[in-house]
Enzyme design. Structure first.
Site, short mmCIF file in Angstrom:
data_model
loop_
_atom_site.label_atom_id
_atom_site.label_comp_id
_atom_site.label_asym_id
_atom_site.label_seq_id
_atom_site.Cartn_x
_atom_site.Cartn_y
_atom_site.Cartn_z
N CYS A 53 0.84 -1.20 0.00
CA CYS A 53 0.00 0.00 0.00
C CYS A 53 0.87 1.25 0.00
O CYS A 53 1.33 1.69 1.06
CB CYS A 53 -0.93 -0.01 1.22
SG CYS A 53 -1.98 1.45 1.33
N CYS B 137 -0.53 4.16 2.00
CA CYS B 137 -0.34 4.02 3.45
C CYS B 137 1.08 4.35 3.88
O CYS B 137 1.29 4.95 4.93
CB CYS B 137 -0.65 2.59 3.88
SG CYS B 137 -2.24 1.93 3.32
N ASP B 138 2.08 3.95 3.08
CA ASP B 138 3.47 3.95 3.56
C ASP B 138 4.44 4.86 2.82
O ASP B 138 5.61 4.95 3.20
CB ASP B 138 4.01 2.51 3.49
CG ASP B 138 3.22 1.55 4.37
OD1 ASP B 138 2.65 2.01 5.37
OD2 ASP B 138 3.16 0.36 4.03
#
Length: 302
Positions: A132, A135-136
């Site tokens: 992801c 997300c990161d």
């Protein structure tokens, strides 16, 4: 007893909930994650949903959910462990031991990310291996990253990472991308993205975290120093619950046309888990609406 149990709270499931409420049907949405809206929440930007150009994926998912809730849609948190035929109806078993009875089922559980299946991937998951980018990506400011894949998701991840990382390797095993042309042109113009075609990651290495990847390109093996690896090589349909109930194709997708009607009477399938050519938010939402119409017709005939 419900008229419809909707399994999954992504765009397809939420669309189903909206249309079920408008049809006056007694329906409930079973969601695996509390207040979930599906994988759309992981998209940084949605550029192809009509009327909402450039919307953040999380915000768009929240709008879908808010719409369903405003109409009175009912939600239950839990993971479905079994769908049991019960005369002409179905009993839905949850991981908490509860059972929900229903006349029909709309199966909208989507897909999960496909793994690279190479040495080091599992060991470094969460320690440099990510699925992801939304997300990161921020964790890799001024670092070197690699993205594996050649579709829209992979190229979108590379574009996003280029805003944070000092260098992004985009690695694809074929000689051309599957992503849409506009996105390809955008990524090809980003100076800190290096494209490696006819290439594949064969190993992910490091001590306590990812430090390098082994890449096979045109038969030649190279080691590239990276701080993170983002995997975007497609998806695997979450169709296991229907394998003994409905027809599934060789790739694991539940066979159904746009009406969502499966080979199992009273079970309808919507979203990315269905056999179709285009898996996008807009087609998932359409599937949800069509499934409710099919379920409504089924209930009337029943």
């Amino acid at each position: 007893m419900y008229d419809i149990v909707i399994i999954g709270s992504g765009p397809a499931g939420l669309s189903s909930a909206i249309y079920a409420q408008r049809a006056g049907l007694k329906a409930v949405v079973i969601e695996k994650n509390y207040l979930g809206t599906g994988q759309i929440a992981e998209s940084e930007r949605v550029d192809n949903y009509p009327g909402l150009y450039g919307e953040n994926g999380f915000d768009l998912g929240e709008k879908f959910r808010s719409h369903a809730e405003s109409l009175g849609a009912e939600f239950v948190e839990g993971e479905v462990t079994e769908i049991i035929p019960n005369n002409n109806d179905y009993s839905i078993k949850l991981d908490n031991g509860n059972t929900i009875d229903t006349h029909t089922v709309i199966y909208a559980v989507g897909t999960e990310r496909r793994k690279l299946m190479v040495e080091g991937e599992k060991e470094f998951s969460g320690r440099g291996v990510s699925y992801c980018a939304v997300c990161d990506a921020a964790f890799y400011k001024d670092k070197v990253t690699a993205v594996a894949g050649g579709g829209d998701t992979a190229l979108g991840d590379a574009a996003l990472l280029s805003k944070f990382a000092k260098k992004v390797y985009l690695i694809h095993r074929r000689d051309k991308f599957r992503a849409n042309k506009t996105l390809q042109q955008k990524v090809e113009s980003i100076p800190n993205v290096e494209i490696l075609l006819d290439s594949q990651i064969t190993k992910i290495s490091g001590a306590n975290k990812v430090e390098s990847i082994s890449v096979l390109q045109n038969g030649n093996a190279n080691e590239i120093k990276v701080d993170g690896v983002f995997v975007a090589v497609g998806s695997v349909p979450n169709s296991a619950l229907l394998k003994d109930l409905a027809d599934i194709d060789s790739n694991g997708y539940v066979i159904a046309d746009e009406d969502g009607i499966t080979s199992a009477k009273g079970i309808f399938v919507a979203g990315d888990v269905r056999t179709k050519k285009l898996r996008q938010v807009v087609t998932a939402v359409s599937d949800g609406a069509n499934c409710v119409l099919s379920a409504e017709n089924y209930l009337e005939n029943k």
